[in-house]
Design an enzyme around this catalytic site. Sequence first.
Site: not given
Lengths: 95, 493
Positions: B79, B159, B183
Amino acid sequence: MSVDLATVKRVAHLARIAVSEEDAARMEGELNAILGFVEQLSEVDVDGVEPMTSVTPMQMRKRTDTVTDGSKTADILANAPESAETFFTVPKVVE
Amino acid sequence: MTDLTRLTIAEARDEMGKGAFSSVELTEAYLKAIDAANAAINAYVTVTADKALDMAKASDARRAAGTAGALEGIPLGIKDLYATEGVHTQACSHVLDGFEPRYESTVTANLWADGAVMLGKLNMDEFAMGSSNETSYYGPVINPWRAEGSDARLVPGGSSGGSAAAVAAWLCAGATATDTGGSIRQPAAFTGTVGIKPTYGRCSRWGIAAFASSLDQAGPIARDVRDAAILLKSMASVDDKDTTSVDLPVPDYEAALGGSVKGLKIGIPREYRMDGMPAEIDALWQQGIAWLKDAGAEIVDIELPHTKYALPAYYIVAPAEASSNLARYDGVRYGLRMPGKDIVDMYEQTRAAGFGQEVKRRIMIGTYVLSAGYYDAYYLRAQKLRTLIKRDFELAFDAGVDAILTPATPSSAFAVGDESLASDPVKMYLNDVFTVTVNMAGLPGIAVPAGLDPKGLPLGLQLIGRPFEEETLFRTAHVIEQAAGRFAPKRWW
Protein backbone atom coordinates in the site's frame (compact mmCIF):
# COMPACT_ATOMS: atom_id res chain seq x y z
CA MET A 1 -23.79 23.42 16.82
CA SER A 2 -23.18 24.62 13.31
CA VAL A 3 -20.65 26.76 11.48
CA ASP A 4 -21.26 29.88 9.39
CA LEU A 5 -19.22 31.12 6.44
CA ALA A 6 -16.97 33.30 8.60
CA THR A 7 -16.18 30.33 10.88
CA VAL A 8 -15.34 28.16 7.87
CA LYS A 9 -12.86 30.77 6.69
CA ARG A 10 -11.36 31.15 10.16
CA VAL A 11 -10.94 27.36 10.54
CA ALA A 12 -9.41 27.11 7.05
CA HIS A 13 -6.86 29.72 8.03
CA LEU A 14 -6.12 27.88 11.30
CA ALA A 15 -5.60 24.73 9.20
CA ARG A 16 -3.49 26.71 6.70
CA ILE A 17 -5.65 25.80 3.72
CA ALA A 18 -6.44 28.57 1.23
CA VAL A 19 -10.13 28.59 0.33
CA SER A 20 -11.99 30.54 -2.33
CA GLU A 21 -15.46 32.00 -1.61
CA GLU A 22 -16.90 29.11 -3.59
CA ASP A 23 -14.91 26.48 -1.61
CA ALA A 24 -15.93 28.05 1.68
CA ALA A 25 -19.61 28.07 0.75
CA ARG A 26 -19.50 24.40 -0.26
CA MET A 27 -17.57 23.43 2.86
CA GLU A 28 -20.07 25.23 5.07
CA GLY A 29 -22.78 22.80 3.96
CA GLU A 30 -20.53 19.73 4.18
CA LEU A 31 -19.14 20.57 7.61
CA ASN A 32 -22.61 21.25 8.97
CA ALA A 33 -23.79 17.88 7.65
CA ILE A 34 -20.96 16.16 9.52
CA LEU A 35 -21.47 18.25 12.68
CA GLY A 36 -25.17 17.42 12.50
CA PHE A 37 -24.29 13.73 12.31
CA VAL A 38 -21.99 13.81 15.36
CA GLU A 39 -24.55 15.85 17.33
CA GLN A 40 -26.20 12.59 18.49
CA LEU A 41 -23.32 12.08 20.93
CA SER A 42 -24.85 14.76 23.13
CA GLU A 43 -27.73 12.41 24.06
CA VAL A 44 -25.35 10.10 25.97
CA ASP A 45 -24.79 10.68 29.67
CA VAL A 46 -20.99 10.69 30.03
CA ASP A 47 -20.83 12.05 33.58
CA GLY A 48 -18.08 10.33 35.51
CA VAL A 49 -16.73 8.48 32.45
CA GLU A 50 -12.98 8.65 32.00
CA PRO A 51 -11.95 9.80 28.53
CA MET A 52 -9.91 7.15 26.74
CA THR A 53 -6.25 7.98 26.40
CA SER A 54 -4.96 4.56 25.35
CA VAL A 55 -6.82 1.58 23.90
CA THR A 56 -4.43 -0.93 25.42
CA PRO A 57 -3.94 -0.83 29.18
CA MET A 58 -0.17 -0.74 29.03
CA GLN A 59 2.69 1.27 30.35
CA MET A 60 4.32 3.10 27.47
CA ARG A 61 7.78 1.76 26.87
CA LYS A 62 10.48 4.40 26.98
CA ARG A 63 13.75 4.34 25.13
CA THR A 64 16.99 4.86 26.94
CA ASP A 65 18.03 8.49 26.77
CA THR A 66 20.88 7.99 24.35
CA VAL A 67 21.70 9.20 20.87
CA THR A 68 21.03 6.32 18.44
CA ASP A 69 20.86 8.11 15.14
CA GLY A 70 22.04 11.24 13.36
CA SER A 71 24.43 12.78 10.87
CA LYS A 72 21.92 12.27 8.06
CA THR A 73 21.73 15.81 6.74
CA ALA A 74 21.80 14.71 3.10
CA ASP A 75 19.04 12.14 3.67
CA ILE A 76 16.90 14.67 5.51
CA LEU A 77 17.28 17.30 2.78
CA ALA A 78 16.95 14.84 -0.10
CA ASN A 79 13.21 15.38 -0.55
CA ALA A 80 13.09 19.11 0.19
CA PRO A 81 11.40 21.19 -2.52
CA GLU A 82 14.02 23.90 -1.88
CA SER A 83 17.22 23.80 0.12
CA ALA A 84 20.55 25.58 0.31
CA GLU A 85 23.72 24.09 1.80
CA THR A 86 22.43 22.30 4.90
CA PHE A 87 19.20 24.27 5.28
CA PHE A 88 15.57 24.07 4.21
CA THR A 89 14.72 27.38 2.58
CA VAL A 90 11.39 29.19 2.88
CA PRO A 91 10.03 32.58 1.80
CA LYS A 92 11.48 35.45 3.85
CA VAL A 93 9.91 35.55 7.34
CA VAL A 94 11.76 38.54 8.88
CA GLU A 95 11.52 41.99 7.35
CA MET B 1 2.53 -24.72 -17.22
CA THR B 2 -0.26 -23.66 -14.83
CA ASP B 3 -0.73 -19.96 -14.21
CA LEU B 4 1.56 -19.35 -11.26
CA THR B 5 -0.38 -16.23 -10.21
CA ARG B 6 -3.35 -18.42 -9.26
CA LEU B 7 -1.41 -20.10 -6.46
CA THR B 8 -1.94 -19.02 -2.87
CA ILE B 9 1.08 -17.96 -0.81
CA ALA B 10 1.04 -21.33 0.98
CA GLU B 11 0.93 -23.23 -2.32
CA ALA B 12 3.67 -21.13 -3.94
CA ARG B 13 5.82 -21.47 -0.81
CA ASP B 14 5.44 -25.27 -0.81
CA GLU B 15 6.02 -25.60 -4.57
CA MET B 16 9.13 -23.40 -4.52
CA GLY B 17 10.36 -25.42 -1.57
CA LYS B 18 10.14 -28.51 -3.76
CA GLY B 19 11.94 -26.71 -6.58
CA ALA B 20 8.93 -26.69 -8.93
CA PHE B 21 9.72 -23.13 -10.02
CA SER B 22 11.85 -20.18 -8.93
CA SER B 23 10.94 -16.85 -7.39
CA VAL B 24 12.14 -15.19 -10.63
CA GLU B 25 9.60 -17.24 -12.61
CA LEU B 26 6.82 -16.44 -10.12
CA THR B 27 7.75 -12.74 -10.06
CA GLU B 28 7.85 -12.59 -13.87
CA ALA B 29 4.37 -14.15 -14.00
CA TYR B 30 3.03 -11.43 -11.69
CA LEU B 31 4.79 -8.62 -13.57
CA LYS B 32 3.23 -9.90 -16.80
CA ALA B 33 -0.20 -10.06 -15.17
CA ILE B 34 0.16 -6.50 -13.85
CA ASP B 35 1.26 -5.28 -17.26
CA ALA B 36 -1.85 -6.80 -18.86
CA ALA B 37 -4.35 -5.70 -16.19
CA ASN B 38 -3.29 -2.47 -14.56
CA ALA B 39 -4.72 -0.14 -17.23
CA ALA B 40 -8.16 -1.62 -16.46
CA ILE B 41 -7.89 -2.14 -12.68
CA ASN B 42 -5.54 0.75 -11.70
CA ALA B 43 -4.44 -1.13 -8.59
CA TYR B 44 -0.76 -0.15 -8.84
CA VAL B 45 0.43 3.47 -8.79
CA THR B 46 4.00 2.36 -9.42
CA VAL B 47 5.44 -0.99 -10.49
CA THR B 48 9.00 -1.71 -9.35
CA ALA B 49 9.79 -4.36 -11.96
CA ASP B 50 13.60 -4.10 -11.84
CA LYS B 51 13.68 -4.10 -8.06
CA ALA B 52 11.26 -7.05 -7.99
CA LEU B 53 13.46 -9.13 -10.29
CA ASP B 54 16.60 -8.21 -8.30
CA MET B 55 14.86 -9.22 -5.08
CA ALA B 56 13.62 -12.46 -6.70
CA LYS B 57 17.14 -13.34 -7.89
CA ALA B 58 18.53 -12.70 -4.42
CA SER B 59 15.72 -14.82 -2.99
CA ASP B 60 16.51 -17.74 -5.30
CA ALA B 61 20.15 -17.46 -4.24
CA ARG B 62 19.16 -17.60 -0.56
CA ARG B 63 16.99 -20.64 -1.20
CA ALA B 64 19.87 -22.35 -3.00
CA ALA B 65 22.10 -21.54 -0.04
CA GLY B 66 19.58 -23.13 2.32
CA THR B 67 18.62 -19.92 4.12
CA ALA B 68 15.01 -19.52 2.92
CA GLY B 69 12.75 -17.36 5.08
CA ALA B 70 9.05 -17.73 5.87
CA LEU B 71 8.00 -15.69 2.80
CA GLU B 72 10.93 -16.61 0.61
CA GLY B 73 10.37 -15.47 -2.98
CA ILE B 74 6.70 -14.48 -2.49
CA PRO B 75 5.77 -11.38 -4.58
CA LEU B 76 3.73 -8.82 -2.65
CA GLY B 77 2.07 -5.48 -3.33
CA ILE B 78 2.59 -2.66 -0.82
CA LYS B 79 0.00 0.00 0.00
CA ASP B 80 1.31 3.45 -0.92
CA LEU B 81 0.97 4.52 2.74
CA TYR B 82 4.08 2.48 3.70
CA ALA B 83 7.50 4.10 3.36
CA THR B 84 9.66 2.08 0.98
CA GLU B 85 13.23 3.24 0.59
CA GLY B 86 13.93 5.01 -2.69
CA VAL B 87 10.47 4.12 -4.04
CA HIS B 88 7.33 6.24 -4.66
CA THR B 89 5.63 6.79 -1.26
CA GLN B 90 2.86 9.36 -1.48
CA ALA B 91 -0.18 8.04 0.39
CA CYS B 92 -1.76 8.63 -3.05
CA SER B 93 -1.73 12.37 -2.36
CA HIS B 94 -0.59 15.22 -4.60
CA VAL B 95 0.93 16.90 -1.54
CA LEU B 96 3.68 14.26 -1.37
CA ASP B 97 4.65 14.63 -5.04
CA GLY B 98 7.99 13.06 -5.77
CA PHE B 99 8.55 11.80 -2.21
CA GLU B 100 10.95 8.86 -2.06
CA PRO B 101 11.87 8.15 1.56
CA ARG B 102 15.41 7.34 2.61
CA TYR B 103 14.10 4.73 5.03
CA GLU B 104 11.93 1.62 5.09
CA SER B 105 8.83 1.08 7.24
CA THR B 106 9.23 -1.55 9.96
CA VAL B 107 6.45 -3.76 8.57
CA THR B 108 7.87 -3.86 5.04
CA ALA B 109 11.40 -4.35 6.43
CA ASN B 110 10.04 -7.39 8.31
CA LEU B 111 8.57 -8.78 5.08
CA TRP B 112 11.83 -8.35 3.13
CA ALA B 113 13.76 -9.91 6.01
CA ASP B 114 11.54 -12.97 5.61
CA GLY B 115 12.38 -13.16 1.89
CA ALA B 116 9.37 -11.47 0.24
CA VAL B 117 9.63 -9.62 -3.09
CA MET B 118 8.11 -6.16 -3.74
CA LEU B 119 6.12 -5.79 -6.98
CA GLY B 120 5.17 -2.15 -6.50
CA LYS B 121 3.02 0.36 -4.62
CA LEU B 122 -0.73 0.03 -4.45
CA ASN B 123 -3.44 2.61 -4.98
CA MET B 124 -5.50 3.79 -1.99
CA ASP B 125 -7.76 6.61 -0.86
CA GLU B 126 -5.69 9.74 -0.24
CA PHE B 127 -4.11 9.41 3.23
CA ALA B 128 -6.39 6.39 3.77
CA MET B 129 -9.44 8.68 3.99
CA GLY B 130 -12.25 7.08 2.06
CA SER B 131 -14.35 3.94 1.62
CA SER B 132 -14.30 3.61 -2.17
CA ASN B 133 -10.73 4.38 -3.31
CA GLU B 134 -12.15 7.34 -5.22
CA THR B 135 -10.27 9.99 -3.22
CA SER B 136 -6.89 8.84 -4.63
CA TYR B 137 -4.91 11.44 -6.57
CA TYR B 138 -4.21 8.58 -9.00
CA GLY B 139 -7.84 7.90 -9.84
CA PRO B 140 -10.21 5.17 -8.70
CA VAL B 141 -9.36 1.47 -8.52
CA ILE B 142 -11.79 -0.75 -10.42
CA ASN B 143 -13.14 -3.82 -8.63
CA PRO B 144 -12.30 -7.06 -10.50
CA TRP B 145 -15.84 -8.13 -9.62
CA ARG B 146 -18.83 -7.12 -11.73
CA ALA B 147 -22.52 -7.76 -11.16
CA GLU B 148 -23.96 -10.63 -13.22
CA GLY B 149 -24.79 -9.48 -16.74
CA SER B 150 -23.40 -6.00 -16.16
CA ASP B 151 -20.19 -4.27 -17.21
CA ALA B 152 -20.69 -1.29 -14.85
CA ARG B 153 -17.50 -0.37 -13.00
CA LEU B 154 -17.68 -1.05 -9.26
CA VAL B 155 -15.47 0.29 -6.47
CA PRO B 156 -13.22 -2.15 -4.57
CA GLY B 157 -13.91 -0.35 -1.28
CA GLY B 158 -11.36 1.67 0.60
CA SER B 159 -9.09 2.86 1.74
CA SER B 160 -7.01 -0.24 0.87
CA GLY B 161 -8.81 -0.60 -2.49
CA GLY B 162 -5.65 -1.18 -4.51
CA SER B 163 -4.53 -3.89 -2.09
CA ALA B 164 -7.87 -5.72 -2.23
CA ALA B 165 -8.25 -5.41 -6.02
CA ALA B 166 -4.67 -6.54 -6.69
CA VAL B 167 -5.12 -9.63 -4.51
CA ALA B 168 -8.52 -10.50 -6.05
CA ALA B 169 -7.28 -9.97 -9.63
CA TRP B 170 -4.15 -12.14 -9.13
CA LEU B 171 -1.81 -9.13 -9.45
CA CYS B 172 0.13 -10.02 -6.27
CA ALA B 173 0.21 -13.03 -3.96
CA GLY B 174 -0.78 -10.88 -1.01
CA ALA B 175 -0.73 -7.24 0.00
CA THR B 176 -0.11 -4.95 2.93
CA ALA B 177 -2.95 -2.68 3.95
CA THR B 178 -3.93 -0.45 6.86
CA ASP B 179 -7.16 -0.01 8.80
CA THR B 180 -8.26 3.09 10.73
CA GLY B 181 -12.04 2.59 10.57
CA GLY B 182 -12.50 -0.41 8.30
CA SER B 183 -9.96 0.17 5.52
CA ILE B 184 -8.78 -3.45 5.45
CA ARG B 185 -12.04 -5.27 6.19
CA GLN B 186 -14.47 -3.33 3.97
CA PRO B 187 -12.37 -3.67 0.76
CA ALA B 188 -11.70 -7.33 1.59
CA ALA B 189 -15.46 -7.89 1.85
CA PHE B 190 -16.07 -6.05 -1.45
CA THR B 191 -13.55 -8.19 -3.36
CA GLY B 192 -14.01 -11.68 -1.89
CA THR B 193 -10.65 -11.57 -0.12
CA VAL B 194 -9.59 -12.03 3.51
CA GLY B 195 -8.40 -9.04 5.52
CA ILE B 196 -7.40 -8.80 9.17
CA LYS B 197 -6.92 -5.71 11.29
CA PRO B 198 -4.89 -6.99 14.22
CA THR B 199 -5.07 -5.63 17.77
CA TYR B 200 -3.78 -2.08 18.13
CA GLY B 201 -0.06 -2.42 18.85
CA ARG B 202 0.45 -5.79 17.15
CA CYS B 203 2.24 -4.25 14.14
CA SER B 204 4.60 -1.31 14.29
CA ARG B 205 3.23 1.89 12.78
CA TRP B 206 6.72 3.26 12.14
CA GLY B 207 7.16 4.36 8.55
CA ILE B 208 3.43 4.28 7.79
CA ALA B 209 2.09 7.75 6.99
CA ALA B 210 -0.06 8.63 10.01
CA PHE B 211 -3.79 9.31 9.63
CA ALA B 212 -5.27 8.83 13.14
CA SER B 213 -2.52 7.49 15.36
CA SER B 214 -4.72 6.00 18.10
CA LEU B 215 -6.71 4.01 15.51
CA ASP B 216 -4.28 3.18 12.66
CA GLN B 217 -3.08 -0.41 12.42
CA ALA B 218 -1.32 -2.39 9.70
CA GLY B 219 -2.57 -5.74 8.45
CA PRO B 220 -2.64 -7.99 5.38
CA ILE B 221 -5.17 -8.65 2.62
CA ALA B 222 -4.86 -12.14 1.16
CA ARG B 223 -6.63 -14.76 -0.99
CA ASP B 224 -7.52 -16.96 1.96
CA VAL B 225 -7.35 -17.24 5.74
CA ARG B 226 -4.12 -19.25 5.70
CA ASP B 227 -2.31 -16.65 3.60
CA ALA B 228 -3.53 -13.86 5.90
CA ALA B 229 -2.14 -15.83 8.86
CA ILE B 230 1.23 -16.32 7.13
CA LEU B 231 1.50 -12.62 6.26
CA LEU B 232 0.52 -11.30 9.69
CA LYS B 233 3.13 -13.51 11.35
CA SER B 234 5.82 -11.77 9.29
CA MET B 235 4.39 -8.25 9.59
CA ALA B 236 3.92 -8.20 13.38
CA SER B 237 6.75 -7.26 15.72
CA VAL B 238 7.66 -5.15 18.69
CA ASP B 239 9.59 -2.08 17.58
CA ASP B 240 11.68 0.44 19.51
CA LYS B 241 10.62 3.04 16.96
CA ASP B 242 6.91 2.70 17.86
CA THR B 243 6.31 2.88 21.60
CA THR B 244 2.71 1.66 21.11
CA SER B 245 3.90 -1.60 19.56
CA VAL B 246 3.53 -4.41 22.09
CA ASP B 247 6.26 -6.61 23.45
CA LEU B 248 4.37 -9.90 23.17
CA PRO B 249 5.63 -12.94 21.27
CA VAL B 250 4.11 -13.27 17.78
CA PRO B 251 2.30 -16.63 17.64
CA ASP B 252 2.48 -19.02 14.69
CA TYR B 253 -0.95 -18.00 13.38
CA GLU B 254 -0.95 -20.62 10.65
CA ALA B 255 -0.76 -23.34 13.29
CA ALA B 256 -4.12 -22.15 14.66
CA LEU B 257 -5.89 -23.19 11.43
CA GLY B 258 -7.77 -26.46 11.46
CA GLY B 259 -8.36 -26.24 15.19
CA SER B 260 -11.87 -26.98 16.40
CA VAL B 261 -14.31 -24.26 17.41
CA LYS B 262 -16.24 -26.75 19.55
CA GLY B 263 -17.39 -25.04 22.71
CA LEU B 264 -16.23 -21.62 21.54
CA LYS B 265 -18.69 -18.93 22.61
CA ILE B 266 -19.67 -16.70 19.68
CA GLY B 267 -21.52 -13.49 20.52
CA ILE B 268 -24.20 -12.07 18.21
CA PRO B 269 -24.74 -8.37 18.97
CA ARG B 270 -28.35 -7.32 18.47
CA GLU B 271 -27.30 -3.70 17.84
CA TYR B 272 -25.71 -4.70 14.53
CA ARG B 273 -29.14 -5.50 13.11
CA MET B 274 -29.57 -2.04 11.62
CA ASP B 275 -32.84 -0.54 10.39
CA GLY B 276 -33.17 -1.05 6.66
CA MET B 277 -30.49 -3.74 6.57
CA PRO B 278 -30.72 -5.54 3.19
CA ALA B 279 -32.23 -9.03 3.41
CA GLU B 280 -29.15 -10.65 1.85
CA ILE B 281 -26.89 -9.23 4.60
CA ASP B 282 -29.14 -10.62 7.31
CA ALA B 283 -29.36 -13.96 5.48
CA LEU B 284 -25.56 -14.12 5.25
CA TRP B 285 -25.25 -13.41 8.95
CA GLN B 286 -27.77 -16.17 9.79
CA GLN B 287 -25.84 -18.54 7.52
CA GLY B 288 -22.61 -17.71 9.36
CA ILE B 289 -24.30 -18.40 12.68
CA ALA B 290 -25.56 -21.76 11.36
CA TRP B 291 -22.08 -22.76 10.11
CA LEU B 292 -20.45 -22.02 13.45
CA LYS B 293 -23.24 -23.78 15.34
CA ASP B 294 -22.79 -26.84 13.10
CA ALA B 295 -19.09 -26.78 13.91
CA GLY B 296 -19.89 -26.99 17.60
CA ALA B 297 -19.67 -23.36 18.67
CA GLU B 298 -22.10 -22.01 21.23
CA ILE B 299 -24.07 -19.03 19.93
CA VAL B 300 -25.09 -16.38 22.47
CA ASP B 301 -26.94 -13.09 22.07
CA ILE B 302 -25.01 -10.14 23.44
CA GLU B 303 -25.55 -6.44 23.87
CA LEU B 304 -23.17 -3.72 22.74
CA PRO B 305 -25.42 -0.75 23.58
CA HIS B 306 -23.08 2.06 22.50
CA THR B 307 -22.57 0.69 18.98
CA LYS B 308 -24.57 3.45 17.28
CA TYR B 309 -22.27 6.11 18.74
CA ALA B 310 -19.06 4.58 17.40
CA LEU B 311 -19.30 6.15 13.95
CA PRO B 312 -20.13 9.71 15.09
CA ALA B 313 -17.42 9.50 17.79
CA TYR B 314 -14.98 8.25 15.14
CA TYR B 315 -15.78 11.29 12.97
CA ILE B 316 -14.52 13.49 15.80
CA VAL B 317 -11.52 11.46 16.97
CA ALA B 318 -10.13 10.51 13.54
CA PRO B 319 -10.33 14.01 11.95
CA ALA B 320 -8.92 15.58 15.13
CA GLU B 321 -5.87 13.33 15.02
CA ALA B 322 -5.61 13.73 11.26
CA SER B 323 -5.62 17.52 11.46
CA SER B 324 -2.61 17.28 13.77
CA ASN B 325 -0.78 14.54 11.84
CA LEU B 326 -1.24 16.23 8.47
CA ALA B 327 0.08 19.57 9.73
CA ARG B 328 3.52 18.35 8.64
CA TYR B 329 2.66 18.69 4.93
CA ASP B 330 3.65 22.32 4.66
CA GLY B 331 5.78 22.51 1.51
CA VAL B 332 9.05 22.83 3.44
CA ARG B 333 10.57 19.40 4.01
CA TYR B 334 9.14 17.18 1.30
CA GLY B 335 6.62 16.97 -1.50
CA LEU B 336 4.73 19.73 -3.22
CA ARG B 337 5.46 23.46 -2.74
CA MET B 338 3.30 26.15 -4.30
CA PRO B 339 4.57 29.72 -4.44
CA GLY B 340 3.09 32.28 -2.03
CA LYS B 341 3.54 35.93 -1.27
CA ASP B 342 4.87 35.11 2.21
CA ILE B 343 5.44 31.96 4.25
CA VAL B 344 1.84 31.65 5.49
CA ASP B 345 0.53 32.10 1.97
CA MET B 346 3.02 29.47 0.77
CA TYR B 347 1.66 27.00 3.38
CA GLU B 348 -1.94 27.79 2.49
CA GLN B 349 -1.45 27.57 -1.27
CA THR B 350 0.56 24.34 -0.96
CA ARG B 351 -2.05 22.66 1.20
CA ALA B 352 -4.96 23.96 -0.92
CA ALA B 353 -3.37 22.51 -4.07
CA GLY B 354 -1.93 19.38 -2.46
CA PHE B 355 -4.89 17.95 -0.54
CA GLY B 356 -8.06 16.59 -2.14
CA GLN B 357 -11.59 17.49 -1.05
CA GLU B 358 -12.11 14.64 1.43
CA VAL B 359 -8.78 15.23 3.17
CA LYS B 360 -9.49 18.97 3.43
CA ARG B 361 -12.93 18.22 4.83
CA ARG B 362 -11.47 16.05 7.57
CA ILE B 363 -8.66 18.45 8.42
CA MET B 364 -11.26 21.22 8.73
CA ILE B 365 -13.53 19.14 10.99
CA GLY B 366 -10.53 18.16 13.11
CA THR B 367 -9.30 21.72 13.38
CA TYR B 368 -12.77 22.91 14.34
CA VAL B 369 -13.42 20.30 17.05
CA LEU B 370 -10.02 20.97 18.62
CA SER B 371 -10.33 24.76 18.43
CA ALA B 372 -10.70 26.92 21.53
CA GLY B 373 -14.05 26.48 23.24
CA TYR B 374 -15.08 23.31 21.41
CA TYR B 375 -12.61 20.75 22.77
CA ASP B 376 -14.82 19.61 25.69
CA ALA B 377 -18.02 19.48 23.67
CA TYR B 378 -16.55 17.39 20.89
CA TYR B 379 -13.18 15.73 21.40
CA LEU B 380 -13.40 15.06 25.14
CA ARG B 381 -16.96 13.76 24.81
CA ALA B 382 -15.94 11.49 21.91
CA GLN B 383 -13.07 10.06 23.96
CA LYS B 384 -15.52 9.33 26.79
CA LEU B 385 -17.79 7.57 24.30
CA ARG B 386 -14.79 5.53 23.27
CA THR B 387 -14.39 4.35 26.85
CA LEU B 388 -18.05 3.27 26.86
CA ILE B 389 -17.73 1.48 23.49
CA LYS B 390 -14.70 -0.43 24.74
CA ARG B 391 -16.49 -1.25 28.00
CA ASP B 392 -19.37 -2.84 26.04
CA PHE B 393 -16.90 -5.26 24.46
CA GLU B 394 -15.13 -5.92 27.77
CA LEU B 395 -18.42 -6.87 29.44
CA ALA B 396 -19.15 -9.33 26.63
CA PHE B 397 -15.68 -10.86 26.85
CA ASP B 398 -15.88 -10.99 30.66
CA ALA B 399 -19.11 -12.96 30.27
CA GLY B 400 -17.13 -15.63 28.42
CA VAL B 401 -17.60 -14.61 24.80
CA ASP B 402 -14.57 -15.68 22.71
CA ALA B 403 -15.43 -13.90 19.47
CA ILE B 404 -18.22 -11.79 17.99
CA LEU B 405 -19.79 -12.44 14.59
CA THR B 406 -21.22 -9.56 12.53
CA PRO B 407 -21.67 -8.65 8.87
CA ALA B 408 -18.57 -6.90 7.48
CA THR B 409 -20.39 -4.25 5.44
CA PRO B 410 -23.97 -3.02 5.04
CA SER B 411 -23.94 -3.76 1.28
CA SER B 412 -21.93 -5.29 -1.55
CA ALA B 413 -19.67 -3.13 -3.77
CA PHE B 414 -21.32 -0.04 -5.26
CA ALA B 415 -20.75 1.80 -8.53
CA VAL B 416 -17.81 4.08 -9.25
CA GLY B 417 -19.06 7.67 -9.17
CA ASP B 418 -22.26 6.88 -7.24
CA GLU B 419 -24.11 10.21 -7.19
CA SER B 420 -25.92 9.81 -3.88
CA LEU B 421 -22.68 8.90 -2.08
CA ALA B 422 -20.64 11.63 -3.77
CA SER B 423 -23.12 14.31 -2.71
CA ASP B 424 -23.39 13.18 0.92
CA PRO B 425 -20.13 12.50 2.81
CA VAL B 426 -22.02 11.11 5.82
CA LYS B 427 -23.70 8.46 3.65
CA MET B 428 -20.26 7.30 2.47
CA TYR B 429 -19.09 7.15 6.10
CA LEU B 430 -21.89 4.65 6.90
CA ASN B 431 -19.94 1.99 4.97
CA ASP B 432 -17.81 1.60 8.08
CA VAL B 433 -20.71 1.19 10.50
CA PHE B 434 -19.86 -2.46 11.35
CA THR B 435 -16.08 -2.10 11.33
CA VAL B 436 -15.36 1.19 13.10
CA THR B 437 -16.28 -0.04 16.59
CA VAL B 438 -13.30 -2.40 16.44
CA ASN B 439 -10.82 0.45 15.85
CA MET B 440 -12.41 2.55 18.57
CA ALA B 441 -11.84 -0.31 21.05
CA GLY B 442 -8.42 -1.34 19.64
CA LEU B 443 -9.60 -4.93 19.05
CA PRO B 444 -8.67 -7.39 16.29
CA GLY B 445 -11.19 -7.96 13.48
CA ILE B 446 -11.12 -10.19 10.42
CA ALA B 447 -13.31 -10.07 7.30
CA VAL B 448 -13.84 -13.39 5.54
CA PRO B 449 -15.84 -13.97 2.33
CA ALA B 450 -19.02 -15.86 3.11
CA GLY B 451 -21.24 -15.72 0.04
CA LEU B 452 -22.54 -13.82 -2.97
CA ASP B 453 -25.46 -11.42 -3.08
CA PRO B 454 -28.27 -11.82 -5.68
CA LYS B 455 -26.18 -9.75 -8.13
CA GLY B 456 -23.33 -12.25 -7.83
CA LEU B 457 -21.10 -9.89 -5.79
CA PRO B 458 -19.11 -11.06 -2.78
CA LEU B 459 -20.20 -10.40 0.81
CA GLY B 460 -18.13 -10.86 3.93
CA LEU B 461 -18.61 -11.67 7.58
CA GLN B 462 -16.59 -10.07 10.34
CA LEU B 463 -15.25 -11.74 13.47
CA ILE B 464 -14.14 -9.53 16.36
CA GLY B 465 -11.82 -10.96 19.00
CA ARG B 466 -10.33 -10.27 22.40
CA PRO B 467 -7.14 -8.19 22.42
CA PHE B 468 -4.19 -10.17 21.00
CA GLU B 469 -6.29 -13.27 20.37
CA GLU B 470 -5.90 -13.19 16.59
CA GLU B 471 -5.44 -16.98 16.66
CA THR B 472 -9.08 -17.44 17.67
CA LEU B 473 -10.11 -15.25 14.73
CA PHE B 474 -7.99 -17.20 12.23
CA ARG B 475 -9.29 -20.53 13.56
CA THR B 476 -12.93 -19.41 13.43
CA ALA B 477 -12.62 -17.61 10.07
CA HIS B 478 -11.09 -20.79 8.66
CA VAL B 479 -14.21 -22.74 9.70
CA ILE B 480 -16.39 -20.17 7.89
CA GLU B 481 -14.12 -20.31 4.84
CA GLN B 482 -14.33 -24.10 4.72
CA ALA B 483 -18.12 -23.97 4.91
CA ALA B 484 -18.57 -21.07 2.47
CA GLY B 485 -16.00 -22.07 -0.14
CA ARG B 486 -13.82 -19.69 -2.16
CA PHE B 487 -14.97 -16.85 -4.36
CA ALA B 488 -13.15 -15.52 -7.40
CA PRO B 489 -14.18 -12.95 -10.01
CA LYS B 490 -14.69 -13.90 -13.66
CA ARG B 491 -11.83 -12.41 -15.59
CA TRP B 492 -12.91 -9.56 -17.92
CA TRP B 493 -9.76 -7.41 -17.97
